[in-house]
Motif scaffolding. Structure first.
Motif, mmCIF file in Angstrom:
data_model
loop_
_atom_site.group_PDB
_atom_site.id
_atom_site.type_symbol
_atom_site.label_atom_id
_atom_site.label_comp_id
_atom_site.label_asym_id
_atom_site.label_seq_id
_atom_site.Cartn_x
_atom_site.Cartn_y
_atom_site.Cartn_z
ATOM 1 N N GLY A 266 0.774 -1.231 0.000
ATOM 2 C CA GLY A 266 0.000 0.000 0.000
ATOM 3 C C GLY A 266 0.805 1.281 0.000
ATOM 4 N N ARG A 267 1.943 1.271 -0.697
ATOM 5 C CA ARG A 267 2.815 2.461 -0.684
ATOM 6 C C ARG A 267 2.074 3.718 -1.085
ATOM 7 N NH1 ARG A 267 9.145 2.800 -1.193
ATOM 8 N NH2 ARG A 267 9.380 1.870 0.853
ATOM 9 N N VAL A 268 1.322 3.636 -2.164
ATOM 10 C CA VAL A 268 0.464 4.764 -2.539
ATOM 11 C C VAL A 268 -0.967 4.343 -2.243
ATOM 12 C CG1 VAL A 268 -0.408 6.140 -4.453
ATOM 13 C CG2 VAL A 268 2.026 5.624 -4.306
ATOM 14 N N PRO A 269 -1.647 5.072 -1.378
ATOM 15 C CA PRO A 269 -3.006 4.654 -1.000
ATOM 16 C C PRO A 269 -4.028 4.997 -2.073
ATOM 17 C CG PRO A 269 -2.439 6.685 0.139
ATOM 18 C CD PRO A 269 -1.219 6.293 -0.677
ATOM 19 N N ARG A 270 -3.771 4.492 -3.270
ATOM 20 C CA ARG A 270 -4.638 4.855 -4.388
ATOM 21 C C ARG A 270 -6.048 4.317 -4.190
ATOM 22 N NH1 ARG A 270 -0.456 1.833 -6.536
ATOM 23 N NH2 ARG A 270 0.380 3.540 -7.766
ATOM 24 N N MET A 271 -6.995 5.158 -4.552
ATOM 25 C CA MET A 271 -8.407 4.818 -4.418
ATOM 26 C C MET A 271 -8.775 3.658 -5.325
ATOM 27 S SD MET A 271 -11.372 5.737 -3.154
ATOM 28 C CE MET A 271 -12.018 7.425 -3.062
ATOM 29 N N ASN A 272 -8.270 3.701 -6.562
ATOM 30 C CA ASN A 272 -8.638 2.678 -7.542
ATOM 31 C C ASN A 272 -7.564 2.657 -8.637
ATOM 32 O OD1 ASN A 272 -9.171 4.944 -9.171
ATOM 33 N ND2 ASN A 272 -11.313 4.969 -8.569
ATOM 34 N N ARG A 273 -7.914 2.178 -9.819
ATOM 35 C CA ARG A 273 -6.929 2.035 -10.890
ATOM 36 C C ARG A 273 -6.924 3.213 -11.862
ATOM 37 N NH1 ARG A 273 -5.193 -3.530 -11.626
ATOM 38 N NH2 ARG A 273 -6.203 -4.873 -10.091
ATOM 39 N N VAL A 274 -7.547 4.318 -11.472
ATOM 40 C CA VAL A 274 -7.598 5.480 -12.360
ATOM 41 C C VAL A 274 -6.434 6.419 -12.076
ATOM 42 C CG1 VAL A 274 -8.943 7.523 -13.014
ATOM 43 C CG2 VAL A 274 -10.108 5.345 -12.552
ATOM 44 N N SER A 284 -2.986 9.904 -8.606
ATOM 45 C CA SER A 284 -3.999 8.962 -8.162
ATOM 46 C C SER A 284 -4.729 9.610 -6.996
ATOM 47 C CB SER A 284 -3.336 7.676 -7.658
ATOM 48 O OG SER A 284 -2.593 7.073 -8.670
ATOM 49 N N GLU A 285 -6.026 9.504 -6.994
ATOM 50 C CA GLU A 285 -6.772 9.934 -5.819
ATOM 51 C C GLU A 285 -6.613 8.875 -4.729
ATOM 52 O OE1 GLU A 285 -10.164 12.793 -7.793
ATOM 53 O OE2 GLU A 285 -10.650 10.667 -7.509
ATOM 54 N N CYS A 286 -6.794 9.290 -3.473
ATOM 55 C CA CYS A 286 -6.488 8.402 -2.349
ATOM 56 C C CYS A 286 -7.753 7.976 -1.605
ATOM 57 C CB CYS A 286 -5.536 9.099 -1.383
ATOM 58 S SG CYS A 286 -3.941 9.471 -2.137
ATOM 59 N N THR A 287 -7.645 6.866 -0.902
ATOM 60 C CA THR A 287 -8.745 6.411 -0.055
ATOM 61 C C THR A 287 -8.935 7.417 1.083
ATOM 62 O OG1 THR A 287 -7.087 5.053 1.069
ATOM 63 C CG2 THR A 287 -8.512 3.942 -0.489
ATOM 64 N N ARG A 293 -10.540 1.903 2.325
ATOM 65 C CA ARG A 293 -9.309 1.122 2.170
ATOM 66 C C ARG A 293 -9.514 -0.343 2.537
ATOM 67 N NH1 ARG A 293 -6.273 -2.010 1.506
ATOM 68 N NH2 ARG A 293 -4.017 -2.099 1.787
ATOM 69 N N SER B 138 -13.088 1.212 -11.213
ATOM 70 C CA SER B 138 -12.204 2.202 -11.829
ATOM 71 C C SER B 138 -12.777 2.721 -13.139
ATOM 72 C CB SER B 138 -10.819 1.592 -12.055
ATOM 73 O OG SER B 138 -10.242 1.252 -10.820
ATOM 74 N N ALA B 264 -6.384 7.608 -17.262
ATOM 75 C CA ALA B 264 -5.912 6.276 -17.629
ATOM 76 C C ALA B 264 -6.475 5.297 -16.614
ATOM 77 C CB ALA B 264 -4.395 6.227 -17.630
ATOM 78 N N ILE B 265 -6.990 4.201 -17.107
ATOM 79 C CA ILE B 265 -7.594 3.200 -16.241
ATOM 80 C C ILE B 265 -6.779 1.913 -16.360
ATOM 81 C CG2 ILE B 265 -9.709 1.905 -15.746
ATOM 82 C CD1 ILE B 265 -10.860 4.233 -17.871
ATOM 83 N N GLY B 266 -6.160 1.526 -15.236
ATOM 84 C CA GLY B 266 -5.484 0.238 -15.226
ATOM 85 C C GLY B 266 -4.163 0.191 -15.959
ATOM 86 N N ARG B 273 -1.975 -4.492 -3.865
ATOM 87 C CA ARG B 273 -1.207 -3.334 -3.412
ATOM 88 C C ARG B 273 0.207 -3.690 -2.947
ATOM 89 N NH1 ARG B 273 -4.615 1.253 -2.088
ATOM 90 N NH2 ARG B 273 -6.790 0.756 -2.509
ATOM 91 N N GLU B 275 4.148 -4.391 -3.452
ATOM 92 C CA GLU B 275 5.299 -4.225 -4.337
ATOM 93 C C GLU B 275 6.456 -5.047 -3.794
ATOM 94 O OE1 GLU B 275 5.679 0.186 -5.933
ATOM 95 O OE2 GLU B 275 4.706 0.081 -3.990
ATOM 96 N N GLY C 281 -4.391 14.227 -4.079
ATOM 97 C CA GLY C 281 -4.024 12.819 -4.140
ATOM 98 C C GLY C 281 -2.515 12.674 -4.063
ATOM 99 N N VAL C 282 -1.992 11.672 -4.729
ATOM 100 C CA VAL C 282 -0.544 11.491 -4.822
ATOM 101 C C VAL C 282 -0.160 11.703 -6.271
ATOM 102 C CG1 VAL C 282 1.370 9.889 -4.556
ATOM 103 C CG2 VAL C 282 -0.518 9.835 -2.933
ATOM 104 N N ARG D 267 10.917 7.470 -3.896
ATOM 105 C CA ARG D 267 10.250 6.318 -3.275
ATOM 106 C C ARG D 267 10.663 5.015 -3.921
ATOM 107 N NH1 ARG D 267 4.822 6.119 0.034
ATOM 108 N NH2 ARG D 267 5.816 7.193 1.756
#
Lengths: 351, 351, 351, 351
Positions: A266-274, A284-287, A293, B138, B264-266, B273, B275, C281-282, D267
């Protein structure tokens, strides 16, 4: 899905219908094969009104003792205020119920020990404490990779539990009874660290903190950002970070470092795959909260608890399975409590 | 969860119990509030044996006509071979059932048109074609952001559907009846492109391809890697890529470009999550198949279909909701067919 | 650094002192061991004033013929308007100079061919066309990995050249003479594709485009977003995308797909190694222009050219080294020209 | 590039021609406008042989005192063993030279203080200690963003210095004189933390460590993985991690957290912009050593030092510019030394 899914479902009663309690109730009602949400309990009329409309046919109680007296129930699911957990677990054991209880077991080490001892008299009953990260698919994948030796011998965990800043500072009012940032937030990281490192006992801790935004915390000796180091037996280590003041979202991440590699979760707490490409760059937007999460973790946790109890009923030897045992919860409280002591004294605390 | 969750559940019969059919059946059985998996149908005894052990009490049929005659069923869920879809949809409409059908509607444009026309006689019945990407969280988030104008006016979609290489080349044997890579794989991207661009009609396409690994495809005029450009009315564009030969996993990704930004999606088809830091560098493992990638989409798709039908039953005006309508499926086949023509002639095809 | 660094340095004259010319001049003056920036040429007094203050002792010319007559110069470095390139290269060859020339060689295929033929009369002189991506460390790393067989047999390149939107639309005024988006921007991608795929010849192309923001382009038959497919001999393929309207920055990225893996170069055009965690976001900030993105490539390109010429002077057989030859530049123009034809006719163009 | 680039160049003598010394020498010789590498010094014949072939005309010395006596030199550039730094700086100041010296100033706090005091007698001479991260473009970008208030008030830095594991354990033999992992590696992180937090003084530290792979370190009381917390005046905090046992590469990264956002630098220690898609997943290769990671920083550091000295010569007030002053280096040693104490005693150390 096994044939046993057709067997009599486990009848569960949820106790506590706050935001998290409602999530658990809905999971048990609609998304956990093998379980029936048979009862729900809250002293608040609003909660019961919600239950009437949002849950399927369910026996409603406003008193925990009455729910425990309901002989049709196999298990209770406690999502009540932390200060009630210990006694409610003991009561449930005496009433013959299996128990799932949200973390923490208790903020008081002696009380934790009392529950552990009492529970030994009920070996046939499952008791699991809700450290839900263990059920998050990514944490679980990391755990499996560690177990398979993919990173050699794990010796260091870095883990954090960081919340989006709440400008209203709800948690400031909650501070006098929360146990402080380490007992409230870092317990999750403590449990993750011990789980990934093979459940070692802690030997020494040091903690420090800062009040970045919420001055009101000083009154109760608390901080809104805390850092800590924990030494375990066998030369293992953990570093913890907890924050209430993140600008980007709920950022719960961990890292386990071994002699042949490392895993970051979970290094980047990205909300989804967008990913968004615009004038801000690529982002990336975050949770926003732990709800988004760990949505899936809460569900899998419930499925695992139900599966573990049903395995017992089918004659399997009882164990905590992947979930946290009372002993794990005791150790988490013991370490969290020592971290608070260290924060307040400025000294390392030997356990 | 609304109060209607307590109303009589929608009774659904699944038709086809292959790998994907089983997934749909389990979702409908255990994870879709408001639905009951009331029947399942397969001509194969193995499938029915599986159903007896893995599904709850369900009426089993080995004949589609018999299932359609079951008056207790509200809806059918078709996960059958593509060549059967069109006629099965028509039959279900005549039997008074709502219909969910896996993509593609048909590989034949005329047959698609016939179903569209026939369906107009049954306006009270829901028919949805299973383009599941629309229900992936997403993809859905991207769709909402486009709708809210976050990237200005969208004018270009790039979308791909790439599979992990199967050294056994199962799909080679399937090639003579699959319709080729564009009708089999790219239909998803065609639907995504139209959905994100506001459902424009195509005006011209060009396609090309390569046989990278599976020489056996040449016999049926197919390729294992295909690229294409599609022009839409209003000056909108799409670029497609489909591959059967990826080394890293199932890589279904899309991008929508607008006058004020892009989404961009995916981009990286990361499994989860985690790595991994080791001698290979820093890496994410990838989703091996579309099953892992779109697990959640398949579930949400089922929930949305059930919700849409129940809304109709409650008196709401019928519409396809977020799902793909028969008209969408017809347009996807029309474009996919033109891409195949272009691949075979080397010329741009005007629609 | 070899001993030859102590030999007489190569004396270079830069011709053209616009933004890119100045960059080249400073690289040659201060950062290329083995080279001396001995002369600079521009018809504009402003440029010469700049040269007097920013460059070391350098002979300044306002006339190209005079510079060519300077017998102390070994090589010329052409950063002049595209329409002048072809003749200036020929003149430099006749004057006995080695030549580096910015892309494109010419927008006219016949003119390209003329230069190629003429250059064959001067085999002892190095001529390199400035496709700088070949010298970017990431592109170069990908090239080496392909050469070492790390991705099996490469068969498909996807490549894009996308610019941050310029609301003033400078390039609109430039459109009548730029050759259009494919000859102006996509030539880089064409060269990258051929370089990574083993320099195949193109057999067929198709292109389409959209005017997303800059309506003024319609007058000259140009677009601000173009997409294209290029088929090469041997069943190899390329997909191209060019845009003038990006919101996030200069986004020059490429991907090469092989039978055993794929390489993506520059997927996120991140400015540097900083990630920002805030309310958006990030995110990573992006390179605003190709100057920031390819700063290092321009320098390495100059070092490589100088090294190649010096190797010739030391007796090595002449070759283009890693740089693009006149033949490569001819093929890029040939393909770019066909793309423009395809865009204008809507038909595939066979080469 | 200013007009002063045409002024007399700064004449620099490099002292020490090991791996890093050679890098500095080549930067100064070929890539730093305004500087001339006028001398080089090493007691080793091999080094001087290398210098004869790889460097331009340069006066070579095998004795530091002789180099200092060379009146044509303006500055010395010390890349010598750490134990010599302090005295060599003092000698250079007495000889009237400006000084650049690699980190650390000294492993001994008292010796650091002596140099600081002595240097106050030579206010006209520049002394910079080589904490090169300050010159890395990403670190510099983060520093500027902090300075501009982009993340609010910074209050916490997390920083690490992790090396690819060397199975031969060269550093084990070096351990008795290296000062231990905190003085050898973490000094960089200490300097980064103070630089990003506004140069606060430390008030308390705690450190712990583990021997993961290199048992030989135990003899000298050192560890191959160290973790630490540092409290600064004003309630600011830092967490440090140092490792000699990484599997993936040199991983030097930092994070600065403020009241309105956070910045992460490096990172993922990606080697370049290439991503590899293959059976391992999607991955970036990593920088193997700090040489690859900080190649650009070493160059910019040299350019900045030369620019700072030349600004002094042009009459500007002297300051350390962006580089680390002797006072910064003293504070880094003071903190690093306390960390070692804490590691050895298991207690927090108050400064």
């Amino acid at each position: 899905m096994q044939s046993s899914d057709r067997a009599r479902p486990l009848r569960v009663g949820v106790v506590g219908l706050g935001r998290l309690g409602r999530r658990h109730a809905q999971n048990l009602a609609y998304r956990v094969p093998g379980a029936t949400l048979a009862a729900a309990c809250s002293p608040l009329e609003d909660d019961l009104t919600w239950a009437r409309s949002a849950l399927p046919e369910t026996q409603l109680y406003n008193d925990y003792a009455q729910l425990l007296a309901d002989d049709t129930l196999d298990a209770v699911w406690l999502v009540t205020p932390s200060s009630l957990h210990a006694q409610q677990i003991v009561d449930a054991l005496h009433a013959g119920k299996h128990v799932f209880c949200e973390k923490p077991l208790s903020l008081d080490v002696a009380e934790c020990q009392r529950v552990v001892e009492e529970s030994r008299r009920f070996p046939a009953q499952q008791v699991t404490i809700g450290f839900m990260r263990r059920f998050d698919p990514s944490y679980h994948d990391a755990f499996e990779k560690v177990r398979e030796g993919k990173i050699g011998r794990p010796f260091l965990v870095r883990s954090q539990n960081c919340d989006l800043n709440d400008p209203d500072g709800f948690f400031v009012r909650f501070a006098p009874t929360s146990g402080g940032i380490f007992l409230d937030c870092t317990v999750h990281d403590i449990d993750v660290a011990r789980w990934l490192l093979g459940k070692p006992r802690a030997t020494r801790v040091f903690a420090a903190g800062a009040v970045a935004l919420h001055e009101g915390l000083r009154e109760s000796g608390d901080v809104d950002n805390g850092v800590a180091i924990c030494e375990f037996e066998g030369g293992k280590l953990a570093m913890f970070y907890a924050s209430r003041t993140m600008a980007h979202g709920n950022d719960a991440s961990s890292e386990v470092i071994g002699t042949a590699g490392a895993l970051a979760i979970g290094r980047v707490p990205r909300m989804n795959r967008v990913e968004i490409y615009d004038a801000h760059g690529v982002r990336s937007e975050c949770t926003p909260t732990f709800f988004e999460r760990f949505e899936e973790a809460f569900l899998i946790e419930a499925q695992a608890f139900v599966a573990a109890v049903r395995a017992r009923l089918d004659g399997a030897a009882g164990d905590a399975g992947q979930g946290a045992s009372l002993e794990d919860a005791l150790e988490a409280t013991r370490i969290g409590y020592a971290l608070r002591q260290s924060l307040q004294t400025g000294q390392a605390v030997t356990l």
